[in-house]
Design an enzyme around this catalytic site. Structure first.
Site, PDB file in Angstrom:
ATOM      1  CB  THR A  23      -0.975  -0.136   1.348  1.00  0.00           C
ATOM      2  OG1 THR A  23      -1.638  -1.174   1.075  1.00  0.00           O
ATOM      3  CG2 THR A  23      -1.546   1.176   1.299  1.00  0.00           C
TER       4      THR A  23
ATOM      5  CE  LYS B 110      -1.719  -5.450   9.057  1.00  0.00           C
ATOM      6  NZ  LYS B 110      -2.024  -5.226   7.200  1.00  0.00           N
TER       7      LYS B 110
ATOM      8  CB  THR C 279       1.465  -3.550   6.636  1.00  0.00           C
ATOM      9  OG1 THR C 279       0.322  -3.989   5.959  1.00  0.00           O
ATOM     10  CG2 THR C 279       1.677  -2.216   6.446  1.00  0.00           C
ATOM     11  CG  ASP C 280      -1.290  -7.944   4.423  1.00  0.00           C
ATOM     12  OD1 ASP C 280      -1.597  -7.150   5.297  1.00  0.00           O
ATOM     13  OD2 ASP C 280      -2.114  -8.297   3.471  1.00  0.00           O
TER      14      ASP C 280
END
Ligand code: ASP
Length: 449
Positions: free
Chosen positions: A108, A263, A184-185
Site C-alpha cells: 500500500t 502485525k 504491511t501484511d
C-alpha cells in the site's frame, strides 16, 4: 499488483467486445440489454474474474458488473481522461545531510488509488514517494529504486534474498541507512528474514509500510516514511527494524526490532507491536530516542556479512483441537526439514500427534514449539504433555514469535543441512529473536496483570 495494459483484468469474450469498440479503462461506456441501459466508467476487472462481465462505475459511484448476454449492445460513449500521476519536482538535495537509500518492494505504501475508476495502482515509485513527502529533503539525501512491485502476500524467501543483496549493495556504496518500503501484511516476516541474512550491520535497515495509500487524506504513509528515513539517517542502532505508528494518532513513530514484531490488527495505524520485548526506539520531535538498552550500535566501519540463502522446506503448523496427525506425516514424507508447531498455552499439542512427531524427529526433521498465545514464553516443564514432547526431542522456542522461528529455520536450512547443527543455531540468539527472561513490563500494557 500487476499492470495488464489498457484493459487490465479483462479476457476472453469481455476483452473481445471491449477491443471491438476501442474501449480502454476510464472510458465512458454504455451497455444496453433487456430494455435496460447501464452507463458509466469502465473500470479494471479482477484478473480472477470471469470473461463474461464488464465492470462499470455508475454516476452514483457504485460499481456494477454487467453480464454480456448475446443481446447486450456495448458502445463507447466517450473517451475518459487517463489516470495520470505527475510527481512534483524533486526537492534540492543538501550535500551536508546523511545519505539514505529507499528500496521499494510494493504494498500500500507504494500504491495509490485512482479515484475515478477506484483502482489501486502500483504507480508510486520510491522517488515519487520522496517527492510527495518533501520534508524528507530536510532529513537526508535520498536515493531511490523500485526492487519489486508486489503485495507482500506474494513475497517469498527468494525475494528476501534479493532484498538482502540489494541492501548490501547500497551499504557498500556507503549510505548511512536503508529504508525498505513494504506491504504491511508480511512485513514482519521480511524484517525477521533480513535480521538473519544481514549480519554485522554497520548502519540501520528500516522497513516501513502504511495501512492507507499515500494519496488518501487519512494516510499514514508520509508520517511512517518520514520516521523511517529519520531512523535510517540518524538512529544510533545498526539493526533491522520496522517503523510504524505507535498509536492511532499521528504523534509518534515507533521502531520495533525486526525479529520481535508482528502485525496485530487488520487496519489500525498502530497495527504493529513488539511482542515479548520493548520496542527498540521511538521518534520524539525528530529525534530517535532509544527504549531498549541492549542494541547493536551504528558503526560505519563494521564489515557487513551477507547470508542470503533460505530453504523453502520449513512449515509453520498451528495446532487445533481435532487436528489430523497425518498432517505431520505429510510434511515428513514431502521432504520438509523443519516444522514449527504453534502449540497451545505453554507449548502443547494433543498426544495423538506424539507418534508422528517421534517419527519426524527420528527422520532428522527439526520439530520446534512456539505458543499460539503470542505473548509469554513456552514452558514445557510444567505439564507432562510438555515433558513428553521434550523427551521426544521437540525444541522449545522460548519467547520467540512463531513467524520469526519459521523464518529463522528457513534461514538456518539455507546455511546447513545438518539437523544437529540446525538445532544448535536455533538455540543461539542471532538477532535478538529471544530473551532468557521475558520481563512483565516488556509485555503489552493491556495484558499486564
Ligand atoms: N496486502 C497489502 C500488502 O501487504 C497490504 C499493505 O500493503 O499494507 O502488500
Amino acid at each position: 499488483m500487476s499492470e495488464n495494459g489498457e484493459l487490465a483484468g479483462y479476457k476472453g469474450l469481455a476483452l473481445e467486445v471491449l477491443q471491438n469498440i476501442g474501449a480502454e479503462i476510464g472510458d465512458f461506456i454504455r451497455v444496453i440489454k433487456g430494455g435496460q441501459v447501464f452507463e458509466g466508467i469502465l473500470i479494471p476487472r479482477s484478473e480472477y474474474g470471469d470473461d463474461k462481465h464488464v465492470v462499470i462505475k455508475l454516476r452514483s459511484g457504485y460499481n456494477i458488473g454487467v453480464r454480456l448476454t448475446p443481446d447486450a449492445k456495448v458502445e463507447r460513449v466517450g473517451r475518459g481522461e487517463k489516470p495520470a500521476f505527475v510527481a512534483p519536482p524533486l526537492p534540492e538535495q543538501n550535500p551536508a545531510l546523511p545519505k539514505v537509500s529507499i528500496i521499494s518492494t510494493g504494498g500500500t505504501i507504494a500504491s495509490r488509488v485512482d479515484y475515478r475508476t477506484g483502482a489501486v495502482r502500483p504507480a508510486l515509485t520510491a522517488s515519487d514517494l520522496y517527492s510527495v513527502v518533501p520534508e524528507l529533503a530536510d532529513i537526508a539525501r535520498i536515493d531511490a529504486q523500485i526492487l519489486f512491485s508486489l503485495y507482500s502476500e506474494n513475497i517469498t524467501p527468494a525475494h528476501w534474498a534479493e532484498m538482502a543483496k540489494t541492501v548490501a549493495e547500497k551499504i557498500a556504496e556507503g549510505v548511512d541507512g536503508v529504508v525498505i518500503a513494504h506491504g504491511t501484511d508480511t512485513m514482519g516476516y521480511s524484517a525477521a528474514a533480513l535480521s538473519f541474512a544481514l549480519q554485522n550491520l554497520p548502519v540501520p535497515v528500516i522497513f516501513v509500510g502504511s495501512q492507507r495509500s499515500a494519496d488518501r487524506p487519512s494516510s499514514d504513509a508520509a508520517t511512517n516514511l518520514t520516521g523511517a528515513v529519520l531512523a535510517a539517517a540518524k538512529a544510533p542502532f545498526a539493526e533491522v527494524a520496522v517503523a510504524m505508528h505507535e498509536t492511532i494518532s499521528d504523534t509518534a513513530i515507533v521502531l520495533h526490532r525486526g525479529t520481535k514484531v508482528r502485525k496485530c490488527h487488520t487496519s489500525r495505524r498502530d497495527a504493529f507491536k513488539s511482542v515479548n520485548a520493548k520496542p527498540l526506539a521511538k521518534i520524539v520531535e525528530k529525534r530517535v530516542v532509544m527504549l531498549a538498552e541492549d542494541y547493536k550500535r551504528r558503526d560505519p566501519s563494521r564489515k557487513l556479512v551477507v547470508k542470503p540463502n533460505f530453504s523453502g522446506k520449513v512449515a509453520l503448523i498451528k495446532f487445533y483441537p481435532g487436528m489430523d496427525p497425518a498432517i505431520i506425516d505429510w510434511h515428513v514424507d514431502n521432504g520438509y526439514k523443519a516444522i514449527v508447531l504453534e502449540g497451545t498455552g505453554l507449548g502443547h499439542v494433543s498426544n495423538r500427534l506424539f507418534q508422528p512427531i517421534k517419527r519426524a524427529i527420528e527422520k532428522g526433521v527439526v520439530v520446534a514449539m512456539a505458543s499460539q498465545c503470542i505473548w509469554g514464553r513456552v514452558n514445557m516443564n510444567v505439564y507432562d504433555t510438555g515433558r513428553d514432547l521434550l523427551a521426544l526431542g521437540v525444541t522449545p522456542l522460548e519467547d520467540m514469535l512463531a513467524e520469526t522461528a519459521t523464518v529463522k529455520l528457513m534461514w538456518i536450512f539455507g546455511q546447513t543441512d545438518n539437523p544437529e547443527e540446525a538445532k544448535q543455531l536455533l538455540k543461539t540468539n542471532i538477532a535478538g529473536e529471544f530473551s532468557q527472561r521475558t520481563l512483565h513490563e516488556e509485555m503489552r500494557e493491556d495484558i499486564k496483570q
